[in-house]
Design an enzyme around this catalytic site. Structure first.
Site, PDB file in Angstrom:
ATOM      1  NE  ARG A  47      -3.347  10.838 -10.883  1.00 35.44           N
ATOM      2  CZ  ARG A  47      -3.659  11.357  -9.680  1.00 35.44           C
ATOM      3  NH1 ARG A  47      -2.802  11.289  -8.680  1.00 35.44           N
ATOM      4  NH2 ARG A  47      -4.826  11.927  -9.488  1.00 35.44           N
ATOM      5  CE1 TYR A  99      18.935   6.793 -24.493  1.00 34.31           C
ATOM      6  CE2 TYR A  99      17.623   8.393 -23.299  1.00 34.31           C
ATOM      7  CZ  TYR A  99      17.753   7.489 -24.327  1.00 34.31           C
ATOM      8  OH  TYR A  99      16.713   7.298 -25.197  1.00 34.31           O
ATOM      9  CG  ASP A 171      20.583   4.583 -17.158  1.00 34.38           C
ATOM     10  OD1 ASP A 171      20.248   3.396 -17.293  1.00 34.38           O
ATOM     11  OD2 ASP A 171      20.246   5.478 -17.956  1.00 34.38           O
ATOM     12  CE  LYS A 196      15.754   1.825 -24.680  1.00 34.73           C
ATOM     13  NZ  LYS A 196      16.622   2.817 -24.072  1.00 34.73           N
TER      14      LYS A 196
HETATM   15  C1  PLP Z   1      16.481   4.092 -23.548  1.00 34.62           C
HETATM   16  C2  PLP Z   1      17.285   4.595 -22.429  1.00 34.62           C
HETATM   17  C3  PLP Z   1      16.780   5.587 -21.557  1.00 34.62           C
HETATM   18  C4  PLP Z   1      15.429   6.241 -21.750  1.00 34.62           C
HETATM   19  O1  PLP Z   1      14.363   5.357 -21.682  1.00 34.62           O
HETATM   20  P1  PLP Z   1      12.952   5.603 -22.458  1.00 34.62           P
HETATM   21  O2  PLP Z   1      12.144   4.430 -22.068  1.00 34.62           O
HETATM   22  O3  PLP Z   1      13.290   5.681 -23.920  1.00 34.62           O
HETATM   23  O4  PLP Z   1      12.378   6.883 -21.973  1.00 34.62           O
HETATM   24  C5  PLP Z   1      17.586   5.981 -20.503  1.00 34.62           C
HETATM   25  N1  PLP Z   1      18.823   5.453 -20.309  1.00 34.62           N
HETATM   26  C6  PLP Z   1      19.335   4.520 -21.126  1.00 34.62           C
HETATM   27  C7  PLP Z   1      20.704   3.980 -20.867  1.00 34.62           C
HETATM   28  C8  PLP Z   1      18.594   4.057 -22.214  1.00 34.62           C
HETATM   29  O5  PLP Z   1      19.125   3.140 -23.033  1.00 34.62           O
END
Ligand code: PLP
Length: 373
Positions: A47, A99, A171, A196
């Protein structure tokens, strides 16, 4: 070193025990002490730290030009850690089109917890200035944003944040460090849903925070990561690092294909509007050209002339584009964003969002053509 080389060589350490070039997956939860009680390899308990996680954090920090990274079990866990690192009573400014998971987390949890939240049009510097309070500690930007691909000037917003004694967090999930490096533009912290583009194959959920400086705020984030325990598994880290190896080439293909889709859609009589920062007609095009490089990303939104039903009918007819949420994988996806976000969505009812994959662009255009016919 250039980005393509960094993507291949960061966190690449042939195994001293066997010479294996591809990294082993270290499933062990615990690590042996030396007779003197020390941990000669730096690992104690998984962890707290694990070789696979250390390598992927090294790679992500280098790609973003940061000094340190903390990997999490999802993008949302990374976002959660940022807000938990603040204190009750602190004020944050977030975009209206942040988001939807971030918005849910802030309003569903952190307002009870005592965080003061102002939602505003962060792409407009005047609105950001007006939203500032004496105890503003953090401004959140997401550029390009979801689902209308609005562009925020990162350098300008960083200046506003710093003059007010606040941090700027970006982000950077949609742009990736290949197309946009927020730390170089003045942001303090970069967040990614590594789910992503970074992993890139729609097969791992993860998140990361990369900091531009070692400070108390990042120390708190590291504490939340290791003590809160929302850490990625060794296999998740292995998959993510494998994805990162091809990121620069994938982003090139995503961006080229998306520009081709945007141009095709913009000329189509059944399309009312196209949102893509690579189009000269996009209101954020000039800023995007200055702060992004090598392309404008793989995400395109468009309005189908007519109602929600007309948009849904177009999505129902695609053969190559898969009807699914999410983004950033090699395969192209299409979704009706208002259905995914549900009540309270800001997405227009006739909006479709596509995550353009790395297939041949002509095949993708032919698919959209027959779906719009
Ligand atoms: C998918 C996404 C998130 C969240 O990520 P998870 O892995 O689904 O928790 C946050 N910000 C953006 C811009 C995203 O596309």
């Amino acid at each position: 070193m250039r980005l393509e080389t960094l993507a291949v060589h960061s966190g690449l350490h042939p195994d001293p025990a066997t010479g294996a070039v591809s990294p082993p997956i270290y499933l062990s939860t615990t690590f042996e002490r030396a007779p003197d009680g020390s941990f000669p390899h730096g690992y104690v308990y998984s962890r707290l730290g694990n070789p696979n996680r250390a390598w992927v954090e090294e790679a992500l920090a280098r790609l973003e030009g940061g000094v340190e990274a903390a990997a999490f079990s999802s993008g949302m866990a990374a976002i959660m850690a940022v807000f938990q690192a603040l204190r009750p009573g602190d004020h944050v400014i977030v975009p209206g089109d942040v988001y939807h998971g971030t918005a849910k987390l802030l309003h569903g949890l952190f307002s009870d917890w005592g965080l003061e939240i102002t939602v505003t049009d962060v792409w407009d510097p005047d609105q950001v200035r007006r939203a500032l309070r004496p105890h503003t500690r953090l401004i959140w930007v997401e550029t390009p944003s979801n689902p209308l691909l609005r562009i925020t000037d990162i350098a300008e917003t960083a200046r506003i944040a710093h003059e007010a004694g606040a941090r700027l967090v970006c982000d950077n999930t949609w742009a990736t460090p290949v197309l946009q490096r927020p730390l170089e533009l003045g942001a303090d912290l970069v967040m990614h849903a590594t789910t992503k583009y970074l992993s890139g194959h729609s097969d791992v959920v993860g998140g990361v925070l990369v900091t531009g400086q070692q400070d108390d705020f990042f120390a708190r984030i590291r504490f939340i990561q290791t003590q809160g325990g929302a850490v990625p598994s060794p296999f998740d880290c292995w998959l993510l690092l494998r994805g990162i190896r091809t990121l620069p080439y994938r982003m090139r293909a995503h961006s080229e294909n998306a520009l081709a889709m945007a141009r095709f859609l913009a000329a189509h009589p059944r399309v009312e509007a196209v949102f893509y920062p690579g189009l000269e007609t996009h209101p954020g095009h000039e800023i995007a050209r200055q702060q992004m490089r090598g392309g404008f990303g793989g995400m395109v939104s468009f309005l189908v002339r007519g109602s929600a039903a007309d948009a849904l009918a177009v999505a129902a007819r695609t053969r190559l584009f898969i009807r699914a949420t999410s983004l950033g994988g090699v395969e192209s996806l299409i979704e009706h964003r208002a259905s995914v976000e549900g009540p309270g969505t800001r997405a227009p009812e006739n909006l479709l969002r596509i995550s353009v994959g790395i297939e041949h662009p002509d095949d993708l255009i032919e698919d959209l053509q027959q779906a719009l016919a």
